[in-house]
Design a protein around this motif. Sequence first.
Motif, PDB file in Angstrom:
ATOM      1  N   ALA A 348       0.830  -1.213   0.000  1.00 38.29           N
ATOM      2  CA  ALA A 348       0.000   0.000   0.000  1.00 38.29           C
ATOM      3  C   ALA A 348       0.863   1.261   0.000  1.00 38.29           C
ATOM      4  CB  ALA A 348      -0.928  -0.004   1.216  1.00 38.29           C
ATOM      5  N   HIS A 349       2.066   1.191   0.610  1.00 36.36           N
ATOM      6  CA  HIS A 349       2.936   2.376   0.698  1.00 36.36           C
ATOM      7  C   HIS A 349       3.440   2.839  -0.669  1.00 36.36           C
ATOM      8  CE1 HIS A 349       5.603  -1.119   0.843  1.00 36.36           C
ATOM      9  NE2 HIS A 349       6.599  -0.347   0.430  1.00 36.36           N
ATOM     10  N   ARG A 351       1.768   3.835  -2.996  1.00 37.80           N
ATOM     11  CA  ARG A 351       0.967   4.983  -3.443  1.00 37.80           C
ATOM     12  C   ARG A 351       1.690   6.298  -3.140  1.00 37.80           C
ATOM     13  NH1 ARG A 351      -3.422   1.263  -1.555  1.00 37.80           N
ATOM     14  NH2 ARG A 351      -4.510   0.663  -3.476  1.00 37.80           N
ATOM     15  N   ASP A 356       2.036   7.318  -7.693  1.00 40.07           N
ATOM     16  CA  ASP A 356       1.196   6.279  -7.090  1.00 40.07           C
ATOM     17  C   ASP A 356       1.372   5.046  -7.968  1.00 40.07           C
ATOM     18  OD1 ASP A 356      -0.806   4.481  -6.458  1.00 40.07           O
ATOM     19  OD2 ASP A 356      -2.332   6.018  -6.144  1.00 40.07           O
ATOM     20  N   GLU A 374      -6.696  -2.980  -8.477  1.00 39.29           N
ATOM     21  CA  GLU A 374      -6.057  -2.605  -7.221  1.00 39.29           C
ATOM     22  C   GLU A 374      -6.786  -3.257  -6.053  1.00 39.29           C
ATOM     23  OE1 GLU A 374      -4.605   1.375  -6.200  1.00 39.29           O
ATOM     24  OE2 GLU A 374      -5.303   2.024  -8.179  1.00 39.29           O
ATOM     25  N   ALA A 376      -6.598  -3.380  -1.486  1.00 40.49           N
ATOM     26  CA  ALA A 376      -6.257  -2.433  -0.414  1.00 40.49           C
ATOM     27  C   ALA A 376      -4.744  -2.275  -0.283  1.00 40.49           C
ATOM     28  CB  ALA A 376      -6.859  -2.906   0.909  1.00 40.49           C
ATOM     29  N   ASP A 377      -4.007  -3.366  -0.494  1.00 42.08           N
ATOM     30  CA  ASP A 377      -2.559  -3.284  -0.255  1.00 42.08           C
ATOM     31  C   ASP A 377      -1.737  -3.832  -1.409  1.00 42.08           C
ATOM     32  OD1 ASP A 377      -2.999  -6.010  -0.016  1.00 42.08           O
ATOM     33  OD2 ASP A 377      -1.599  -6.258   1.657  1.00 42.08           O
TER      34      ASP A 377
END
Length: 438
Positions: A348-349, A351, A356, A374, A376-377
Motif C-alpha cells: 500500500a505504501h 501509493r 502512485d 487494485e 487495499a494493499d
Amino acid sequence: MAPNPTHTALWPAPHASGAVDATVHVPGSKSVTNRALVLAALASEPGWLRRPLRSRDTLLMAGALRAMGVEIEEGIGPDGTGEAWRVVPAGPHGPATVDVGNAGTVMRFLPPVAALADGPVRFDGDPRSHERPLNGVIDALRQLGARIDDDDRGALPMTVHGGGALDGGTVEVDASSSSQFVSALLLSAPRFNQGVELRHTGATLPSMPHIRMTVDMLRAVGAQVDAPESGGEPNVWRVTPGALLGRDLTIEPDLSNAQPFLAAALVTGGKVVIPDWPARTTQPGDRLREIFTEMGGSCELTEHGLVFTGSGAVHGIDVDLGEVGELTPGVAAVAALADSPSTLRGVAHLRLHETDRLAALTKEINELGGDVTETADGLHIRPRRLHGGVFHTYEDHRMATAGAIIGLAVAGVQIENVATTAKTLPDFPELWTGMLGA
C-alpha cells in the motif's frame, strides 16, 4: 494522475525475436551510494567510494552535500584503477540551498545533516517532491530540538535552521509510510550529542532490508548500533554518539536495477548473467532470485556472477512484497505475461512513491489490454493477450523499465519519457538494446 505533457518523446520498446543470451554489467547501487555519501560526509577523516553510481539521484546527493561545504572529488581510485569519489568531510554549513529533485533519499536523509549545519539550509525539488511525505523526519527532528520552517505542511519546500549541533536523545517516529524516516535519523545519529534512541510507533514498517542496510553501513564505519534484528528491542534502534571513520568502500551493483534484465531471461526463455552479484547483501533486490525462480526461472551464483535462466514458461505468483516494494513494477510486468493469475500484497505504501505506483501500473497495463485491479494493499493481475500502445511513466524510473519488460513480449509498445530511467540507471536504453544484441 495525468502524464506530464512536457515529456512526449516516445521510445519504441524493443521486441525480442528470440531468447536473450547476454551478460549485463549493472551499475552501482543507488541506496548504497547515497548512504555512503552521507556517512563519508559526516566522518572525521576523508574516505573513498569506489564504483559509485552516477545517476540523477546520486548526483543530487553529491551536489547537496557540496552545497553544505563537503568536498567530493570525482576521479580515479587511490590505486589508479576504476572510477572513485574522494569525500573530504567538513562541518556542514549554511546558508545553502538543496535541490532534492524527486529523490526520497536526498529529501529525507539530508534534513538531519542540515540540523547539524551552522546556518539555514533550504530544501526544494520537483513538483512531485512536494507531495511526498516528510512529516516523519520533520516531527522527529523537532522532538530532538531542531528548528524547521515548513509552514506546517509536513512536506517540501522547507528550511532547516541548523544550530551547529543537535542534542539528540529519545524520539518517536511513525515510519509506516517510509522506512527512510528511520534510516534518515540513524545515519546522522552518531553526530548527535546524545546519539539517538528511535522508537517506531506505526502499525507497519515497509522495506526493512533498507533499514538493515543502514545499520550494516553504520557499523562498518565504526558506529555502535543496537537494532531489533541483532537481538534488540522490537521497533527500537539505539545509536551511540561517536566519531565515524573514513573508509575505502566499493559500491555493490544495484540488484533492483538488475530486475528488468533478469525478467528478460524469464520472459524470453533465455539466459542473463549479472557479474559481481554479492554472496551476502542487505539489498532488497536479492529477493529477485527467489521471486523469479518461483515464476518459472532458475538461478545459480557462480564465479562469473548470477546466472539466471528462463524455462520458456512464466507462472503467476502470490507474494508479499512489503519488504521489497520497489520490485513491484517489474514483478507486475512479468505477471501480466504469465500463464496464471498473480496477487501482489503488502505494498500500500507504493501509493506514496515517485508516483502512485499501484494506480499507474493498473492504468498502463490495462490500457494495453490487461486485467489488473487494485486491492487495499496491492494488485491482482489476470493475464490477458496484450497489444501495443503507449506506456506512460509518470516520471518514475521503475514504470519505464516495467514497460520495457512488457515490450519484449508485446509488439508495438512505446514508452513515454524513457529518459526518466536516468534517476537510478543511466544508459538503460543502451544496456537494454545491447542485451538484445541490437
